[in-house]
Design a protein around this motif. Sequence first.
Motif, PDB file in Angstrom:
ATOM      1  N   LEU A 251      46.527 -13.620  28.193  1.00  0.00           N
ATOM      2  CA  LEU A 251      46.029 -13.729  26.824  1.00  0.00           C
ATOM      3  C   LEU A 251      44.506 -13.775  26.807  1.00  0.00           C
ATOM      4  CD1 LEU A 251      48.536 -16.481  25.651  1.00  0.00           C
ATOM      5  CD2 LEU A 251      48.602 -14.064  25.000  1.00  0.00           C
ATOM      6  N   PRO A 252      43.887 -13.270  25.732  1.00  0.00           N
ATOM      7  CA  PRO A 252      42.434 -13.329  25.623  1.00  0.00           C
ATOM      8  C   PRO A 252      41.963 -14.712  25.192  1.00  0.00           C
ATOM      9  CG  PRO A 252      43.363 -12.297  23.677  1.00  0.00           C
ATOM     10  CD  PRO A 252      44.517 -12.576  24.603  1.00  0.00           C
ATOM     11  N   VAL A 253      40.733 -15.059  25.535  1.00  0.00           N
ATOM     12  CA  VAL A 253      40.156 -16.330  25.099  1.00  0.00           C
ATOM     13  C   VAL A 253      39.298 -16.063  23.865  1.00  0.00           C
ATOM     14  CG1 VAL A 253      38.900 -18.393  25.833  1.00  0.00           C
ATOM     15  CG2 VAL A 253      40.192 -17.088  27.506  1.00  0.00           C
ATOM     16  N   ASN A 254      39.951 -15.576  22.823  1.00  0.00           N
ATOM     17  CA  ASN A 254      39.317 -15.303  21.536  1.00  0.00           C
ATOM     18  C   ASN A 254      40.322 -15.601  20.430  1.00  0.00           C
ATOM     19  OD1 ASN A 254      36.854 -14.209  22.608  1.00  0.00           O
ATOM     20  ND2 ASN A 254      37.909 -12.272  22.975  1.00  0.00           N
ATOM     21  N   TYR A 255      39.838 -16.069  19.300  1.00  0.00           N
ATOM     22  CA  TYR A 255      40.724 -16.410  18.186  1.00  0.00           C
ATOM     23  C   TYR A 255      41.225 -15.188  17.442  1.00  0.00           C
ATOM     24  CZ  TYR A 255      38.820 -21.089  18.931  1.00  0.00           C
ATOM     25  OH  TYR A 255      38.450 -22.285  19.491  1.00  0.00           O
ATOM     26  N   ALA A 256      40.393 -14.152  17.307  1.00  0.00           N
ATOM     27  CA  ALA A 256      40.767 -13.019  16.465  1.00  0.00           C
ATOM     28  C   ALA A 256      42.058 -12.360  16.935  1.00  0.00           C
ATOM     29  CB  ALA A 256      39.632 -11.997  16.432  1.00  0.00           C
ATOM     30  N   GLU A 257      42.194 -12.180  18.247  1.00  0.00           N
ATOM     31  CA  GLU A 257      43.400 -11.536  18.770  1.00  0.00           C
ATOM     32  C   GLU A 257      44.631 -12.410  18.561  1.00  0.00           C
ATOM     33  OE1 GLU A 257      40.007  -9.758  21.183  1.00  0.00           O
ATOM     34  OE2 GLU A 257      40.473 -11.613  20.149  1.00  0.00           O
ATOM     35  N   PHE A 258      44.468 -13.721  18.649  1.00  0.00           N
ATOM     36  CA  PHE A 258      45.587 -14.612  18.347  1.00  0.00           C
ATOM     37  C   PHE A 258      45.991 -14.473  16.884  1.00  0.00           C
ATOM     38  CE2 PHE A 258      44.961 -16.465  22.415  1.00  0.00           C
ATOM     39  CZ  PHE A 258      46.103 -17.202  22.701  1.00  0.00           C
ATOM     40  N   GLU A 259      45.002 -14.389  16.000  1.00  0.00           N
ATOM     41  CA  GLU A 259      45.304 -14.251  14.584  1.00  0.00           C
ATOM     42  C   GLU A 259      46.010 -12.932  14.300  1.00  0.00           C
ATOM     43  OE1 GLU A 259      43.593 -15.838  10.461  1.00  0.00           O
ATOM     44  OE2 GLU A 259      42.971 -16.527  12.425  1.00  0.00           O
ATOM     45  N   ARG A 260      45.737 -11.922  15.110  1.00  0.00           N
ATOM     46  CA  ARG A 260      46.409 -10.630  14.925  1.00  0.00           C
ATOM     47  C   ARG A 260      47.819 -10.624  15.507  1.00  0.00           C
ATOM     48  NH1 ARG A 260      41.316  -8.363  16.476  1.00  0.00           N
ATOM     49  NH2 ARG A 260      42.144  -7.366  18.354  1.00  0.00           N
ATOM     50  N   GLY A 261      48.206 -11.694  16.194  1.00  0.00           N
ATOM     51  CA  GLY A 261      49.591 -11.797  16.633  1.00  0.00           C
ATOM     52  C   GLY A 261      49.853 -11.421  18.069  1.00  0.00           C
ATOM     53  N   TYR A 262      48.818 -11.477  18.932  1.00  0.00           N
ATOM     54  CA  TYR A 262      49.050 -11.113  20.329  1.00  0.00           C
ATOM     55  C   TYR A 262      50.204 -11.917  20.934  1.00  0.00           C
ATOM     56  CZ  TYR A 262      45.073  -8.022  21.486  1.00  0.00           C
ATOM     57  OH  TYR A 262      44.203  -6.970  21.595  1.00  0.00           O
ATOM     58  N   LEU A 263      50.191 -13.228  20.762  1.00  0.00           N
ATOM     59  CA  LEU A 263      51.228 -14.037  21.421  1.00  0.00           C
ATOM     60  C   LEU A 263      52.585 -13.799  20.765  1.00  0.00           C
ATOM     61  CD1 LEU A 263      51.144 -17.481  22.931  1.00  0.00           C
ATOM     62  CD2 LEU A 263      52.887 -17.040  21.216  1.00  0.00           C
ATOM     63  N   GLU A 264      52.634 -13.845  19.436  1.00  0.00           N
ATOM     64  CA  GLU A 264      53.925 -13.682  18.758  1.00  0.00           C
ATOM     65  C   GLU A 264      54.553 -12.324  19.075  1.00  0.00           C
ATOM     66  OE1 GLU A 264      51.747 -16.726  16.222  1.00  0.00           O
ATOM     67  OE2 GLU A 264      51.232 -14.886  17.310  1.00  0.00           O
ATOM     68  N   ASP A 265      53.739 -11.279  19.123  1.00  0.00           N
ATOM     69  CA  ASP A 265      54.292  -9.946  19.383  1.00  0.00           C
ATOM     70  C   ASP A 265      54.809  -9.810  20.816  1.00  0.00           C
ATOM     71  OD1 ASP A 265      53.660  -9.221  16.798  1.00  0.00           O
ATOM     72  OD2 ASP A 265      51.784  -8.232  17.344  1.00  0.00           O
ATOM     73  N   ALA A 266      54.257 -10.601  21.733  1.00  0.00           N
ATOM     74  CA  ALA A 266      54.743 -10.572  23.111  1.00  0.00           C
ATOM     75  C   ALA A 266      55.983 -11.429  23.282  1.00  0.00           C
ATOM     76  CB  ALA A 266      53.639 -11.050  24.066  1.00  0.00           C
ATOM     77  N   VAL A 267      55.980 -12.622  22.682  1.00  0.00           N
ATOM     78  CA  VAL A 267      57.061 -13.586  22.899  1.00  0.00           C
ATOM     79  C   VAL A 267      58.190 -13.436  21.889  1.00  0.00           C
ATOM     80  CG1 VAL A 267      57.640 -16.042  23.054  1.00  0.00           C
ATOM     81  CG2 VAL A 267      55.422 -15.235  23.892  1.00  0.00           C
ATOM     82  N   GLY A 268      57.833 -13.220  20.624  1.00  0.00           N
ATOM     83  CA  GLY A 268      58.821 -13.243  19.559  1.00  0.00           C
ATOM     84  C   GLY A 268      60.025 -12.341  19.762  1.00  0.00           C
ATOM     85  N   PRO A 269      59.829 -11.059  20.114  1.00  0.00           N
ATOM     86  CA  PRO A 269      61.000 -10.192  20.302  1.00  0.00           C
ATOM     87  C   PRO A 269      61.948 -10.681  21.389  1.00  0.00           C
ATOM     88  CG  PRO A 269      58.993  -8.891  20.087  1.00  0.00           C
ATOM     89  CD  PRO A 269      58.562 -10.314  20.217  1.00  0.00           C
ATOM     90  N   LEU A 270      61.431 -11.428  22.357  1.00  0.00           N
ATOM     91  CA  LEU A 270      62.267 -11.916  23.454  1.00  0.00           C
ATOM     92  C   LEU A 270      63.110 -13.116  23.052  1.00  0.00           C
ATOM     93  CD1 LEU A 270      59.570 -11.738  26.274  1.00  0.00           C
ATOM     94  CD2 LEU A 270      61.151  -9.955  25.522  1.00  0.00           C
ATOM     95  N   LEU A 271      62.851 -13.665  21.864  1.00  0.00           N
ATOM     96  CA  LEU A 271      63.638 -14.792  21.373  1.00  0.00           C
ATOM     97  C   LEU A 271      64.729 -14.351  20.410  1.00  0.00           C
ATOM     98  CD1 LEU A 271      60.735 -17.328  20.678  1.00  0.00           C
ATOM     99  CD2 LEU A 271      62.233 -17.242  22.674  1.00  0.00           C
ATOM    100  N   GLU A 272      64.768 -13.069  20.118  1.00  0.00           N
ATOM    101  CA  GLU A 272      65.784 -12.554  19.210  1.00  0.00           C
ATOM    102  C   GLU A 272      67.118 -12.392  19.936  1.00  0.00           C
ATOM    103  OE1 GLU A 272      63.949  -9.006  17.797  1.00  0.00           O
ATOM    104  OE2 GLU A 272      62.534 -10.090  16.497  1.00  0.00           O
ATOM    105  N   PRO A 273      68.236 -12.449  19.210  1.00  0.00           N
ATOM    106  CA  PRO A 273      69.550 -12.349  19.852  1.00  0.00           C
ATOM    107  C   PRO A 273      69.688 -11.084  20.677  1.00  0.00           C
ATOM    108  CG  PRO A 273      69.775 -13.051  17.567  1.00  0.00           C
ATOM    109  CD  PRO A 273      68.333 -12.652  17.758  1.00  0.00           C
TER     110      PRO A 273
END
Length: 504
Positions: A251-273
């Motif tokens: 992950l980058p050490v910047n807020y803007a990329e987090f706000e754009r969903g870097y973490l959610e887009d990486a992790v979120g699909p893997l939590l779906e059924p």
Amino acid sequence: MLLVGCSPAELTAEERSTTALHPASDEIGAIVAGFAPEGCTDASLPVTVEEERLAAVLPDQADPSRPADRTFARAMVEGAGFGEFTAAFADEVCGQQSLAGATTVVERLGTALWRDAVARAQSTDGVTGELPASDDRPLYWTRLEAMAVLHQWSPDVALATGERASLVEAFDRASRGMGDIDLPAGDQVTRVLVSGFDPFSLDGGTTGRARGTVGNQIRHGNPSGATALAIDGTTTTAPDGTTVHYEAVTLPVNYAEFERGYLEDAVGPLLEPGDARVDASITMSQGGGSAFALEQWNGRYHGDIAGNDDVAPCPPTGLTGAPQLAKDNPGCNIQVPERWGGGESLTDPPQWTASTLPIEQMIAARTGADVPRPPGDTWEDESVAFGVLWNTSFTYFPRCDSRDLEDVFQREDAYPPAVEPTPPPEDSCARSGGGGAYLSNESGYRNTLLRDRAGLDIPAGHIHTPDMQHFDTEFAVTDATFEAWRDAVVAQARELVAVVGAHS
């Protein structure tokens, strides 16, 4: 760019999530042009603060009165055998006649860079270049070189600002392993995702007498990023015989990329059924001292410390440096992308989330018992490399409309704890989780919020590693002490992650 001391109140969501650019220096323009075919780049186009550091030069270790013979970035890139990547990258990009074609190229090359960095980190047969296989820094600096090329690319077809940003982001995400996650399906395997971070705190430090050189903090790496490279695509066998498969991203050490969903887009699909849904999700970052901290509480407050881009969305105010309030102030409150549930109030998303990592087992495992202690290790139990603490500390605003603060300090190296930890008050507003209010806490918050919104009862939480920035030289790009700390932290981090995998 939002500078520390300025109010974020007037920034829109789009402005908060936009990577800040500024005019490129002559040095950066020349560096980028040196990678690309003639006429391919435009030195007048803006770059990022991070990319400007590509021109940084350390004093020479043997004679600090003169500069080193190459930039620090080139020492990293060439030291890993990646020296030809950026020129080859620029050559392919410059041959593209459309945004679609360029996007395909940068995604392919970004993924190839990630895979090469992972292969290098996991090599047991020797590697190209003078840097050790375990060094996480070459990936970061190679990525920045390529992104600078994209920021100054001058194609024959018009490239709008938003189109260029999407192209840069496509490469950035790919080079972080975000398109390379491959979790096996089925009931006979446990699937674990681990995220690490880029190097940070790269400005300042000891300086030499050579004019035009920088402080030695630019040498920093990040053991969490090194762990991600070391663990991606590997497997272990749990005590019950189950195969545990690990995938990783950085992950980058910047807020803007987090706000754009870097973490959610990486992790979120893997939590779906589905048959390949992740069984545990761990975020990891560098902390301090000689202990691993298992962070229990993650706070929604963020943004008081600038990222690698020098942007802090919620800087302290006034002469006293008082914290801003998050109420009616989106710059101080973690914002979730609408596609991942968003939120419309101070308590939606909630002010606090909690770890569900197997704390008891992680402490009881005595990880690090077979890991050599690095020079200067201060952990009092010399039978292990580093301690493992359950950190249930946090700081909060008892009233969300008042700057009055309360601190709760609770850290235990035994389980069960002598005193049951106190959770954050239900109606309080977060000031900081156990891991602070920086991007490490933010990664833990976003990760555990995804778990909660998916309705899953799986291990998810944040691990802070010890600080590995220990050198026995002032200006050498690496040395034995620095490498010993990185190797020790990564070795014990992998053992802790394996404990999670075995109890998922």
